[in-house]
Design an enzyme around this catalytic site. Structure first.
Site, PDB file in Angstrom:
ATOM      1  N   HIS A  61       1.177  -5.556  -1.781  1.00 48.37           N
ATOM      2  CA  HIS A  61       1.895  -5.189  -0.549  1.00 48.37           C
ATOM      3  C   HIS A  61       3.380  -5.025  -0.882  1.00 48.37           C
ATOM      4  CE1 HIS A  61       3.669  -5.325   3.395  1.00 48.37           C
ATOM      5  NE2 HIS A  61       2.477  -4.991   3.868  1.00 48.37           N
ATOM      6  N   GLU A  94       0.559   2.832   2.095  1.00 47.20           N
ATOM      7  CA  GLU A  94       1.600   2.331   2.981  1.00 47.20           C
ATOM      8  C   GLU A  94       2.959   2.829   2.492  1.00 47.20           C
ATOM      9  OE1 GLU A  94       0.278  -1.278   5.436  1.00 47.20           O
ATOM     10  OE2 GLU A  94       1.365  -2.000   3.706  1.00 47.20           O
TER      11      GLU A  94
END
Ligand code: PGA
Length: 246
Positions: free
Chosen positions: A96, A168
Site C-alpha cells: 500500500h 491505486e
C-alpha cells in the site's frame, strides 16, 4: 478467496479506524447484509481487532493491512505471515502506498521488501492483495513505472493465482488526493496492467472511492472490485456505498 469466479471483490481498508471493536462489528454486519453471490466483501482490519473479529465471522471476511517482510526473529511490532495464518487469516494487503518508502515515510517499503512479503505469504499458502500505483500522472511514464513495480514485486513469485492487484494511483488516494481518477484513466491503466499478466488476473481499483462514484467504477468491465479507504470505516457512508453497488 472469492466464492464465485466472476464475483466482484470489495475490500474495506480500515487503516487506523474504527476506534472500537463495537463499530468494527457494526461495519461488518452492514457488509454482510449487502454481500451477495455477485459481490464479495472483506475487511482489512487493524491487526489488534483481527483475532476478535475472526471469532464471529468467516475467515474470508477478515484480512490484514500489512504483514512483516521477516519470517520470524527480533523485529519489534511486526506480525509474520505464519502468525497470521495460524490465526486463520488468508490474505494481506502488501505494498500500500502508505506503507511504501516515500518522503512522508522514510522507513517504508521498497519494491524488494514488498516482494519479500509476498514470498512469505506464499510460503504459508496465503493470498496477497498487491497495491501498485504511480505517484504522478501528468508528463510521467506511468506505464513504465507500473511495469517495473510489478516486475520487482513479483520477482521469484511462482504462483500468480493467489495475487490480486489493486491499482491505486497515489495522487488519487486519501484526503490529500489531487482528484479522483477518471473512468478513462482507470480503464486504460487496468487494461494495461492486465495486458502484462495472465488473462485471469484480477485487478481492483482504489483511490477516493465513495458512495457517489463506487457504482460507476465497479460497473466498468475491466474493474474486478474496489479497495476502499475512508468511506469504508464510517458506518453511514459504508451503508450508502454498499446499498448503491448491491
Ligand atoms: P481512500 O483510500 O479510499 O481513502 O482514498 C484508498 C486506500 O488507501 O486504499
Amino acid at each position: 478467496m472469492q466464492e464465485s469466479k466472476n464475483a466482484k471483490l470489495v475490500i474495506a481498508n480500515w487503516k487506523v479506524n474504527p476506534e472500537n471493536l463495537d463499530t468494527a462489528k457494526r461495519l461488518i454486519k452492514i457488509s454482510s447484509s449487502h454481500a451477495h453471490e455477485g459481490m464479495y466483501v472483506t475487511h482489512a482490519v487493524g491487526s489488534l481487532f483481527a483475532g476478535f473479529l475472526l471469532k464471529d465471522n468467516p475467515q474470508e471476511n477478515i484480512i490484514l493491512q500489512n504483514i512483516s517482510m521477516y519470517k520470524e526473529g527480533s523485529h519489534t511490532g511486526e506480525i509474520s505471515a505464519a502468525q497470521a495464518k495460524n490465526l486463520g487469516i488468508k490474505m494481506s494487503i502488501v505494498g500500500h502506498s502508505e506503507t511504501r518508502l516515500s518522503p512522508k515515510n522514510p522507513h517504508g517499503d521498497e519494491d524488494k521488501d514488498v516482494n519479500a512479503k509476498i514470498l512469505n505469504l506464499q510460503s504459508e499458502g496465503m493470498w496477497a492483495c498487491l497495491c501498485i500505483g504511480e505517484y504522478e500522472r501528468k508528463n510521467f511514464d506511468y506505464k513504465k513505472f507500473l511495469k517495473t513495480q510489478i516486475e520487482n514485486c513479483l520477482k521469484d513469485v511462482s504462483d500468480i493465482s493467489k495475487i490480486i492487484f489493486a491499482y491505486e494511483p497515489v495522487w488519487a488516494i486519501g484526503k490529500d488526493a489531487e482528484r479522483p481518477a477518471t473512468n478513462e484513466e482507470i480503464v486504460e491503466t487496468i487494461g494495461y496492467i492486465k495486458s502484462l499478466m495472465p488473462q485471469e488476473t484480477k485487478v481492483l481499483y482504489g483511490g477516493s472511492v465513495d458512495e457517489n462514484n463506487a457504482k460507476e467504477i465497479l460497473d466498468l468491465d475491466v474493474v474486478d472490485g474496489l479497495l476502499i479507504g475512508r468511506a469504508s470505516s464510517d458506518p453511514e457512508k459504508w451503508e450508502k456505498l454498499l446499498a448503491n453497488i448491491s
